[in-house]
Design a protein around this motif. Structure first.
Motif, PDB file in Angstrom:
ATOM      1  N   ASP A 115       0.822  -1.219   0.000  1.00  0.00           N
ATOM      2  CA  ASP A 115       0.000   0.000   0.000  1.00  0.00           C
ATOM      3  C   ASP A 115       0.853   1.265   0.000  1.00  0.00           C
ATOM      4  N   ALA A 118       1.754   1.570  -3.590  1.00  0.00           N
ATOM      5  CA  ALA A 118       0.591   1.688  -4.481  1.00  0.00           C
ATOM      6  C   ALA A 118      -0.177   2.981  -4.253  1.00  0.00           C
ATOM      7  N   TYR A 119       0.090   3.664  -3.135  1.00  0.00           N
ATOM      8  CA  TYR A 119      -0.733   4.839  -2.814  1.00  0.00           C
ATOM      9  C   TYR A 119      -0.675   5.914  -3.900  1.00  0.00           C
ATOM     10  N   ARG A 122      -2.333   4.951  -7.125  1.00  0.00           N
ATOM     11  CA  ARG A 122      -3.789   4.878  -6.915  1.00  0.00           C
ATOM     12  C   ARG A 122      -4.412   6.261  -7.012  1.00  0.00           C
ATOM     13  N   GLY A 125      -4.408   7.608 -10.419  1.00  0.00           N
ATOM     14  CA  GLY A 125      -5.093   6.798 -11.420  1.00  0.00           C
ATOM     15  C   GLY A 125      -4.168   6.233 -12.468  1.00  0.00           C
ATOM     16  N   LYS A 130      -6.055  -4.237 -11.054  1.00  0.00           N
ATOM     17  CA  LYS A 130      -5.205  -4.771  -9.977  1.00  0.00           C
ATOM     18  C   LYS A 130      -3.877  -5.297 -10.528  1.00  0.00           C
ATOM     19  N   LEU A 133      -1.603  -2.532 -11.301  1.00  0.00           N
ATOM     20  CA  LEU A 133      -1.064  -1.932 -10.087  1.00  0.00           C
ATOM     21  C   LEU A 133       0.036  -2.822  -9.516  1.00  0.00           C
ATOM     22  N   THR A 177       5.235   6.933  -8.851  1.00  0.00           N
ATOM     23  CA  THR A 177       4.347   7.850  -9.574  1.00  0.00           C
ATOM     24  C   THR A 177       4.987   8.364 -10.857  1.00  0.00           C
TER      25      THR A 177
ATOM     26  N   HIS B 343      -6.740  10.178   4.028  1.00  0.00           N
ATOM     27  CA  HIS B 343      -6.152   8.855   3.834  1.00  0.00           C
ATOM     28  C   HIS B 343      -5.152   8.491   4.926  1.00  0.00           C
TER      29      HIS B 343
END
Lengths: 264, 447
Positions: A115, A118-119, A122, A125, A130, A133, A177, B343
């Motif tokens: 996570d 992946a944050y 996510r 976008g 999945k 990702l 990113t 978050h």
């Protein structure tokens, strides 16, 4: 080794970031004075200088992290690829997706390793599904040179890793990113020599894809990882040039005093 | 002339022998520890005395004396027309049922061979005033049973109950018109015969308040519902408003003199006496907005105002305790301010927010003063509301207000119930605080 880098960096001369007459004020305190600098693409640029000289402040101007500090005012031009990042139309959130940052203290989110990485993808976008990702996370962790250590425990909390692993996780999170510039604010100051060596190796690797700007207190580190070095003193950019030249043949006496250990 | 660079000669001392200074310091430390232990000991002693008092006086309220009696539901009296028409049966008031009780006691005395000098009317007086109504309710619910003999379990009157609990003695009733020594003799005979017993009284927990005439049937249930509905109102309003206000103030608001004033005022509001909120509620919600008197909705609104500062202060404290590096990390990967708050910061602050909310609710649950002013204190012997909407708008009381109401009534039977009510209230408060502690332990995260 330095001579080799000199020839290498002479090849790419694309300018990624241009700063012109940048002034930064914290309330009444004039923290950065008339800094003008051109940072090249696919290069590691080191900012060195004694504590409080403004190198971190200047770094935080490049992705507008200083916006979060109420009393901080920035004047002057900072352009990335010719676009003024302090233009009214620029959304700092979009800018920060383009200009990633790694902080002094490893600061993974108190979530799983997966996570953590992946944050960013996510919220921007970047992944359609999945599997997509999963690919992004794996690629980022591989680039962070930590994939082999964590691939079996992606669900484990990121805060449970060792300091060096946490910092590499943060680097993986930053590259996930797909930024164009990577800012690193003393990324190794909280790490032991072995973890430092791993991170430095990683920085050298990242240079192929990004423009990396690193703030460091360690002159050896600056000499080891960077191609260009900027020396800051009391808010002024004193000298900026090839790393080899700064460390072997500085022009300004203040630079010489600093690198020989007489000030700072 | 001495040389300033030279350190003065120090007499050599043994480490095994304490010098006067050290002895003095050690003595001061020992004294301080003793004071601390005395203070804690006093606190604990007070707590023990308090708990002992509450338990010893309040547990009585959870027990009640019941009289088992077989009553013949005489058809000639309850259904004169004999057609089992419910409307006709309902016309018979509780006065019509009272003679049946007398007859039942007469029959009982005859069957059990109890020798007593008192008249049947006096025998029936050992029962609660609610006995006839209890019978009537039963008959209306089961009209087929008319003509049969049914065993009822009636509440004993509060004097008889007090006699069995030791609160009432033959000396104390010397001037009491409600009961005579002969009646107590009769009770003794019934106890030995087994038809007067003391057992756990559920209706104290579930029932509604009762008038001065029959303290034995008063219960906390309806006021408990009133309290719960108020807490729901407080939770639904104060939590979102409080959390939203704190997030805005802590994360988004610019730091200038306006926010400074707001901050100071919030801290001051937390210290405003609750009765001030009560009179505000009276002025605004009842006199201006014309919401009904004594309604839990109004009570909930007033308690919301009172709880908000507590929630805002604890929420801000827990937001502040989230390290800034987490915010930096989120902003650094391109999260917006709001994404970084919702978050990352808020989930980390959640245990603190929850704890603060529960503590605020517990505070509101025990609050009596503001309820005085909006009319939630008083004799409100309503039945449990049918729905939540009815519960919001219909007059009700609250647990602490009910306790206050009982404590000020003259009859000692109510006094006992006030202590019992305090036990129920404390059970609620202790369990809420326990939940707060468990939540904090459970969701606390390290970083």
């Amino acid at each position: 080794m330095n001579t080799m880098r000199l020839t290498e960096s002479a090849v790419d001369t694309d300018i990624k970031i241009t700063a012109k007459d940048v002034q930064v004020y914290y309330g009444d305190n004039h923290a950065i004075k008339d800094v003008s600098v051109e940072i090249q693409d696919k290069t590691v640029t080191a900012f060195i200088g004694p504590s409080g000289c403004g190198k971190s402040t200047f770094l935080r101007c490049i992705n507008r992290m200083n916006d979060t500090i109420d009393v901080c005012r920035v004047q002057g031009d900072i352009k990335i690829d010719g676009e003024d990042i302090y233009d009214k139309r620029v959304d700092p959130v979009q800018l920060r997706a383009k200009v990633g940052m790694v902080f002094q203290k490893p600061n993974p989110f108190p979530k799983s390793i997966y996570d953590n990485v992946a944050y960013g993808p996510r919220i921007h976008g970047l992944a359609k599904n999945k599997a997509d990702l999963d690919d992004i996370v794996e690629r980022a962790l591989r680039r962070g040179a930590i994939w082999n250590e964590v691939k079996d425990r992606l669900d484990a909390p990121g805060t449970g890793l060792s300091g060096g692993q946490q910092q590499r996780l943060c680097i993986a999170r930053a590259v996930a990113t797909e930024p164009e510039v990577l800012l690193m604010d003393e990324p190794c100051s909280a790490l032991d020599p072995i973890a430092t060596a791993q991170v430095e190796e990683l920085i050298d690797e990242l240079r192929k894809s990004y423009s990396v700007v690193i703030v460091t207190h360690s002159m050896q580190q600056a000499a080891r990882v960077s191609q260009r070095t900027a020396f800051f003193h009391l808010g002024n950019l004193v000298e900026y040039g090839e790393t080899g030249q700064i460390f072997t043949n500085p022009v300004d006496p203040r630079t010489e005093n600093y690198i020989t250990g007489r000030i700072g | 002339m001495s040389n300033p660079d030279q350190t003065p000669a120090v007499a050599k001392t043994s480490l095994l022998k304490l010098d006067a200074r050290t002895r003095k310091r050690n003595a001061a430390e020992t004294r301080f520890k003793a004071y601390g232990m005395i203070a804690i000991g006093m606190g604990l002693l007070m707590l023990v005395i308090l708990v002992f008092n509450i338990v010893s006086r309040g547990t009585g309220a959870f027990q009640q004396t019941f009289v088992t009696l077989e009553v013949e539901l005489v058809a000639a009296k309850l259904d004169k027309k004999g057609n089992r028409n419910l409307d006709d049966i309902k016309k018979v008031s509780t006065f019509g049922y009272a003679p049946l009780l007398k007859d039942a006691f007469e029959a009982k005395v005859a069957v059990a061979g109890i020798d007593t000098g008192i008249k049947p009317k006096q025998m029936a007086a050992i029962l609660s005033k609610s006995a006839a109504a209890q019978m009537r309710d039963f008959v209306i619910a089961n009209p087929d049973m008319i003509g049969e003999t049914v065993a009822f379990e009636f509440l004993a009157s509060s004097r008889v109950d007090g006699y069995l609990k030791g609160r009432v003695s033959r000396d104390s009733i010397a001037n009491d018109k409600k009961i005579s020594p002969e009646q107590l003799d009769f009770v003794d005979q019934l106890v030995s015969e087994g038809s007067v017993t003391k057992r756990f009284n559920m209706s104290f927990i579930t029932g509604s308040d009762a008038s001065d005439a029959r303290p034995e049937s008063a219960g906390m249930g309806v006021s408990m519902i009133g309290s719960l509905i108020m807490m729901m109102v407080v939770l639904v309003l104060a939590l979102p408003i409080g959390v939203a206000a704190s997030i805005y103030l802590e994360e988004f608001a610019p730091k200038n003199w306006i926010t400074d004033i707001i901050e100071v005022n919030i801290s001051n509001l937390a210290a405003v006496p609750s009765i001030v909120f009560g009179i505000l509620g009276l002025a605004v919600f009842i006199n201006y907005m014309h919401l009904p008197n004594s309604a839990p909705l109004v009570g909930g609104l007033v308690l919301t105002l009172m709880t908000l500062p507590t929630i805002i202060i604890s929420t801000r404290a827990s937001l502040k305790s989230v390290p800034p590096s987490i915010r930096d990390a989120a902003l650094g990967v391109g999260a917006s301010k709001m994404q970084s708050v919702f978050h990352h910061v808020l989930p980390l602050a959640a245990p603190g927010i929850l704890t603060g909310t529960i503590i605020g609710l517990a505070q509101a649950l025990g609050e009596t003063a503001p309820l005085l002013l909006i009319g939630m204190v008083g004799f409100i012997a309503s039945n449990p509301p049918d729905s939540i909407a009815a519960g919001l708008m219909s007059p009700n009381s609250a647990m602490p207000a009910q306790i206050y109401e009982w404590a000020k009534r003259a009859d000692p039977a109510f006094y006992e119930r006030a202590w019992g009510g305090i036990i129920i209230l404390l059970v609620f408060l202790v369990s809420m605080n326990t939940i707060a502690v468990i939540l904090r332990r459970r969701f606390e995260r390290r970083w």
